[in-house]
Design a protein around this motif. Structure first.
Motif, PDB file in Angstrom:
ATOM      1  N   ARG A 153       1.076  -1.112   0.526  1.00 39.13           N
ATOM      2  CA  ARG A 153      -0.224   0.096   0.268  1.00 39.13           C
ATOM      3  C   ARG A 153       0.853   1.397   0.094  1.00 39.13           C
ATOM      4  NH1 ARG A 153      -3.151  -1.712   5.369  1.00 39.13           N
ATOM      5  NH2 ARG A 153      -0.647  -2.051   5.845  1.00 39.13           N
ATOM      6  N   THR A 155       1.398   5.901  -0.844  1.00 39.44           N
ATOM      7  CA  THR A 155       1.328   6.530  -0.905  1.00 39.44           C
ATOM      8  C   THR A 155       2.413   7.678  -2.137  1.00 39.44           C
ATOM      9  OG1 THR A 155      -0.404   6.523   0.330  1.00 39.44           O
ATOM     10  CG2 THR A 155      -0.196   8.778  -0.030  1.00 39.44           C
ATOM     11  N   ASP A 177      -1.672  -1.227  -3.440  1.00 42.58           N
ATOM     12  CA  ASP A 177      -2.888  -0.309  -3.983  1.00 42.58           C
ATOM     13  C   ASP A 177      -2.105   1.280  -4.442  1.00 42.58           C
ATOM     14  OD1 ASP A 177      -5.091   1.624  -2.959  1.00 42.58           O
ATOM     15  OD2 ASP A 177      -5.037   0.768  -1.021  1.00 42.58           O
ATOM     16  N   GLU A 179      -2.050   5.560  -3.725  1.00 43.37           N
ATOM     17  CA  GLU A 179      -2.324   6.788  -3.662  1.00 43.37           C
ATOM     18  C   GLU A 179      -1.972   7.856  -4.303  1.00 43.37           C
ATOM     19  OE1 GLU A 179      -6.118   5.746  -0.238  1.00 43.37           O
ATOM     20  OE2 GLU A 179      -5.088   6.933  -0.491  1.00 43.37           O
ATOM     21  N   VAL A 181      -1.241  11.821  -3.958  1.00 41.54           N
ATOM     22  CA  VAL A 181      -2.138  12.541  -2.648  1.00 41.54           C
ATOM     23  C   VAL A 181      -1.326  14.163  -3.079  1.00 41.54           C
ATOM     24  CG1 VAL A 181      -2.070  14.056  -0.555  1.00 41.54           C
ATOM     25  CG2 VAL A 181      -2.599  11.581  -0.981  1.00 41.54           C
ATOM     26  N   ALA A 197      -5.184   5.869  -7.411  1.00 39.99           N
ATOM     27  CA  ALA A 197      -6.370   6.731  -7.650  1.00 39.99           C
ATOM     28  C   ALA A 197      -5.637   8.424  -6.616  1.00 39.99           C
ATOM     29  CB  ALA A 197      -7.104   6.181  -5.758  1.00 39.99           C
ATOM     30  N   ARG A 199      -6.620  11.437  -4.517  1.00 37.10           N
ATOM     31  CA  ARG A 199      -6.443  11.886  -2.811  1.00 37.10           C
ATOM     32  C   ARG A 199      -5.731  13.584  -2.937  1.00 37.10           C
ATOM     33  NH1 ARG A 199      -9.172   8.106  -3.560  1.00 37.10           N
ATOM     34  NH2 ARG A 199     -10.002   6.190  -2.492  1.00 37.10           N
ATOM     35  N   ALA A 204      -6.994  11.076   2.650  1.00 35.82           N
ATOM     36  CA  ALA A 204      -6.157  10.090   1.788  1.00 35.82           C
ATOM     37  C   ALA A 204      -5.772   9.033   3.168  1.00 35.82           C
ATOM     38  CB  ALA A 204      -4.176  10.606   2.066  1.00 35.82           C
ATOM     39  N   THR A 205      -5.882   7.640   2.143  1.00 33.84           N
ATOM     40  CA  THR A 205      -5.625   6.883   3.340  1.00 33.84           C
ATOM     41  C   THR A 205      -4.814   6.731   4.074  1.00 33.84           C
ATOM     42  OG1 THR A 205      -6.526   5.265   1.989  1.00 33.84           O
ATOM     43  CG2 THR A 205      -6.095   4.188   3.141  1.00 33.84           C
ATOM     44  N   ARG A 208      -0.065   3.392   5.767  1.00 33.03           N
ATOM     45  CA  ARG A 208       0.788   2.669   4.447  1.00 33.03           C
ATOM     46  C   ARG A 208       1.503   2.473   5.198  1.00 33.03           C
ATOM     47  NH1 ARG A 208      -3.584   2.612   0.775  1.00 33.03           N
ATOM     48  NH2 ARG A 208      -2.857   3.568  -1.325  1.00 33.03           N
TER      49      ARG A 208
END
Length: 330
Positions: A153, A155, A177, A179, A181, A197, A199, A204-205, A208
């Motif tokens: 995961r 970011t 996965d 993201e 940002v 994705a 964000r 944001a998730t 990570r």
């Protein structure tokens, strides 16, 4: 063998920090055996490094480490700086004539270099996209430094050229996965083109496995630290020149046992250094630009070489949202 080029005139961009530059004429040296004469087709401006050089914001301690491979002049300037050039071979050894090549050369209409300083473009990599090769090399090194793997995961904070390339490369790993940002919601179009994705910092998730920071801002770095999970790695890609940076190392930084590490393209990642050199890493970067997704990084219209001085001034303005500014040589 084609005759050597003697007394061929070229023009190049010279930076005169702070915030001045000009196009200068120069004569090319005579081409020696094992060298090629290249006519530039495209170059690209590094919005990070080159604008810092242009602004005179390189610390004196970094003058030598910040040398471009074919830099002329010495920092703080005047200096001929840059490292993203794609051209066509006009003269050279057998097998080179007419080939499109990438070279870590500044903005110059024609130049002469050794053949081992250029990478011939594969047939599936268009010349216009290949100006991203130096940035892609940085992105490749980042993935090696970060140790991004299957199912991670990830970011990426900062949807600029480097951030976009890292996100695009990481998304090709199975099960990841990703993201991307950014505070600019307009960057959602880039994320969509890259297949990742988008964000904003406030949605944001968290938790990570790897967070890559590439926004060149203290706020972005602090966002990256806040999104990292327990014992995760935060990889810092930004270079701030002489500007101080305030980093929030209180809060959960220690209890989360985070690793904050830098990545810089000047040295091959230690995870690959025993088996890769700079040339093989650059050749890999060029080959990865066969992916048409990365055309999304050229949302700004190409600029003419003659307009480069004005382009440099524009790129220093906060309101300018250009990603990769490509220069065409007509």
């Amino acid at each position: 063998m084609p005759p050597a080029v003697t007394d061929c005139l070229a023009r190049a961009l010279w930076l005169k920090p702070p915030y001045d530059c000009e196009l200068r004429e120069q004569h090319l040296p005579e081409r020696a055996p094992g060298q090629v004469t290249i006519r530039s087709l495209y170059s690209a401006v590094s919005r990070g490094t080159e604008t810092l050089v242009f602004a005179g914001a390189v610390p004196e301690s970094e003058y030598e480490r910040m040398r471009a491979p074919f830099q002329a002049g010495q920092l703080p300037g005047p200096v001929k700086h840059g490292y993203a050039n794609v051209g066509v071979v006009e003269a050279g050894p057998d097998g080179w004539l007419g080939r499109h090549v990438f070279c870590l050369y500044p903005h110059q209409t024609r130049y002469v270099v050794d053949t081992d300083a250029v990478i011939a473009l594969p047939a599936d990599v268009p010349a216009a996209r290949a100006v991203l090769a130096a940035n892609m090399e940085t992105a490749v090194n980042a993935l090696w430094d970060a140790g991004i793997g299957v199912g991670d995961r990830v970011t990426v904070v900062g949807a600029g050229v480097i951030g976009g390339l890292i996100a695009g490369l990481a998304s090709a790993l199975p099960g990841t996965d990703i993201e991307l940002v950014d505070i600019d919601t307009g960057k959602a179009a880039l994320a969509n083109a890259l297949g990742v994705a988008f964000r904003t910092p406030d949605n944001a998730t968290g938790n990570r496995d790897v967070v890559v920071h590439a926004s060149a801002s203290a706020a972005g770095l602090n966002t990256a630290i806040g999104l990292a999970g327990f014992e995760a790695t935060v990889l810092e890609m930004s270079w701030y020149g002489s500007a101080p940076v305030s980093v929030a190392l209180g809060g959960a930084f220690h209890s989360q046992r985070l690793t904050l590490r830098s990545s810089q393209v000047g040295a091959v990642s230690p995870t690959r250094r025993a088996r890769r050199d700079h040339r093989s890493r650059l050749a890999l970067a060029v080959s990865l630009l066969a992916d048409p997704r990365f055309d999304a990084l050229f949302e700004t219209e190409d600029a003419a070489f003659d307009d480069l001085p004005a382009v440099m001034h524009r790129l220093t303005r906060d309101e300018d949202k250009s990603l990769c500014q490509r220069i065409r040589y007509d």
